[in-house]
Write a protein that holds these residues in place. Sequence first.
Motif, PDB file in Angstrom:
ATOM      1  N   LEU A  77       0.834  -1.210   0.000  1.00  0.00           N
ATOM      2  CA  LEU A  77       0.000   0.000   0.000  1.00  0.00           C
ATOM      3  C   LEU A  77       0.866   1.256   0.000  1.00  0.00           C
ATOM      4  N   GLN A  78       1.913   1.275   0.846  1.00  0.00           N
ATOM      5  CA  GLN A  78       2.731   2.491   0.927  1.00  0.00           C
ATOM      6  C   GLN A  78       3.511   2.731  -0.368  1.00  0.00           C
ATOM      7  N   ILE A  79       3.974   1.667  -1.039  1.00  0.00           N
ATOM      8  CA  ILE A  79       4.779   1.915  -2.250  1.00  0.00           C
ATOM      9  C   ILE A  79       3.882   2.390  -3.401  1.00  0.00           C
ATOM     10  N   ALA A  80       2.623   1.934  -3.430  1.00  0.00           N
ATOM     11  CA  ALA A  80       1.696   2.417  -4.463  1.00  0.00           C
ATOM     12  C   ALA A  80       1.364   3.889  -4.206  1.00  0.00           C
ATOM     13  N   LEU A  81       1.085   4.251  -2.949  1.00  0.00           N
ATOM     14  CA  LEU A  81       0.762   5.647  -2.611  1.00  0.00           C
ATOM     15  C   LEU A  81       1.972   6.553  -2.832  1.00  0.00           C
ATOM     16  N   ASN A  82       3.149   6.028  -2.528  1.00  0.00           N
ATOM     17  CA  ASN A  82       4.388   6.772  -2.733  1.00  0.00           C
ATOM     18  C   ASN A  82       4.578   7.090  -4.225  1.00  0.00           C
ATOM     19  N   THR A  83       4.292   6.086  -5.070  1.00  0.00           N
ATOM     20  CA  THR A  83       4.415   6.272  -6.529  1.00  0.00           C
ATOM     21  C   THR A  83       3.382   7.262  -7.041  1.00  0.00           C
ATOM     22  N   LEU A  84       2.228   7.301  -6.381  1.00  0.00           N
ATOM     23  CA  LEU A  84       1.135   8.170  -6.821  1.00  0.00           C
ATOM     24  C   LEU A  84       1.372   9.643  -6.488  1.00  0.00           C
ATOM     25  N   TRP A  85       2.009   9.928  -5.334  1.00  0.00           N
ATOM     26  CA  TRP A  85       2.078  11.301  -4.842  1.00  0.00           C
ATOM     27  C   TRP A  85       2.770  12.267  -5.810  1.00  0.00           C
ATOM     28  N   THR A  86       3.961  11.898  -6.272  1.00  0.00           N
ATOM     29  CA  THR A  86       4.765  12.819  -7.085  1.00  0.00           C
ATOM     30  C   THR A  86       4.056  13.271  -8.370  1.00  0.00           C
ATOM     31  N   PRO A  87       3.489  12.347  -9.179  1.00  0.00           N
ATOM     32  CA  PRO A  87       2.784  12.810 -10.389  1.00  0.00           C
ATOM     33  C   PRO A  87       1.596  13.716 -10.074  1.00  0.00           C
ATOM     34  N   VAL A  88       0.916  13.473  -8.942  1.00  0.00           N
ATOM     35  CA  VAL A  88      -0.247  14.297  -8.594  1.00  0.00           C
ATOM     36  C   VAL A  88       0.210  15.685  -8.139  1.00  0.00           C
ATOM     37  N   PHE A  89       1.245  15.737  -7.304  1.00  0.00           N
ATOM     38  CA  PHE A  89       1.709  17.024  -6.776  1.00  0.00           C
ATOM     39  C   PHE A  89       2.487  17.809  -7.842  1.00  0.00           C
ATOM     40  N   PHE A  90       3.556  17.228  -8.375  1.00  0.00           N
ATOM     41  CA  PHE A  90       4.409  17.967  -9.318  1.00  0.00           C
ATOM     42  C   PHE A  90       3.881  17.915 -10.750  1.00  0.00           C
ATOM     43  N   GLY A  91       3.163  16.820 -11.108  1.00  0.00           N
ATOM     44  CA  GLY A  91       2.647  16.710 -12.473  1.00  0.00           C
ATOM     45  C   GLY A  91       1.356  17.498 -12.654  1.00  0.00           C
ATOM     46  N   LEU A  92       0.359  17.178 -11.863  1.00  0.00           N
ATOM     47  CA  LEU A  92      -0.933  17.859 -11.977  1.00  0.00           C
ATOM     48  C   LEU A  92      -0.949  19.178 -11.206  1.00  0.00           C
ATOM     49  N   GLU A  93       0.048  19.371 -10.324  1.00  0.00           N
ATOM     50  CA  GLU A  93       0.122  20.579  -9.477  1.00  0.00           C
ATOM     51  C   GLU A  93      -1.116  20.701  -8.604  1.00  0.00           C
TER      52      GLU A  93
END
Lengths: 156, 156
Positions: A77-93
């Motif tokens: 669960l943590q590695i999937a959420l970890n992978t998700l955070w960066t594209p949402v924050f820095f990609g989608l802003e």
Amino acid sequence: MEWSVFILFLGACCAAAATGSMFAPGEWYRQLVKPGWTPPDWLFPIAWTLLYLASAYAATRVAVLDGAAHAMGFWALQIALNTLWTPVFFGLERIRAGAVILVFLWIAVIGSMVTFLQLDMLAGALMIPYVIWVSYAGALNLAILRLNAGSTERSV
Amino acid sequence: MEWSVFILFLGACCAAAATGSMFAPGEWYRQLVKPGWTPPDWLFPIAWTLLYLASAYAATRVAVLDGAAHAMGFWALQIALNTLWTPVFFGLERIRAGAVILVFLWIAVIGSMVTFLQLDMLAGALMIPYVIWVSYAGALNLAILRLNAGSTERSV
């Protein structure tokens, strides 16, 4: 150590780490109002490299033990959420969505630490820096959300 | 079934699934030249929902068994790569990088299926549709890469 198991968990960390180079902090992040205790950009890849190595090694120690089902669930669960955070924050802003993901990530990392501690003291201890870092990153994301309310959140 | 374990694996799938709504196929994807055997857009969420449910249930069955270390490593690896693919393909519009990720995902899903089959026949069988779907998605990504060579790849 079971090296072939370690390689698999480290590979999952590499997938998460890849987001850091592909969705790198750009002009948008530089222009955000940030709190005074924001770490310098160079600290992030160093911290994450150490945290990924420690968490992959911890998972390897635990994976070979009996009764590791919940521990393995929390780690996945943590590695999937970890992978998700960066594209949402820095990609989608999307600062707010990033904060929500970090809250779930925080719960998942604490869950990993607690279940690891019950099975193997060293493995659990190796997750403590990760808990501290995600607490810090979560506080930073929330502070950025508060300091930039309404001004920078994209409507996507 | 260990429901609390299932919730953790399903939560990891939800993180991966969230990318599908946050990085949805847009105008860029519609304008790509695609092969005749491209599935309709509506099929993707249905297929992924079923695959996520099946793979989370399969992981839950295997996680409680002895000797599941490699199986858990492969499952964690595939869910991280699964979460990574959508933001790279639909977010960054990087077809080539998407193809590379899908090759690693394909290996990780086959690894999951094989290690699951060795521990629990039903769990392994539940991963077979996932292997078929990722084979199909990989072929589609490679066909799109070939059909749109040079014309659409962003330089990011």
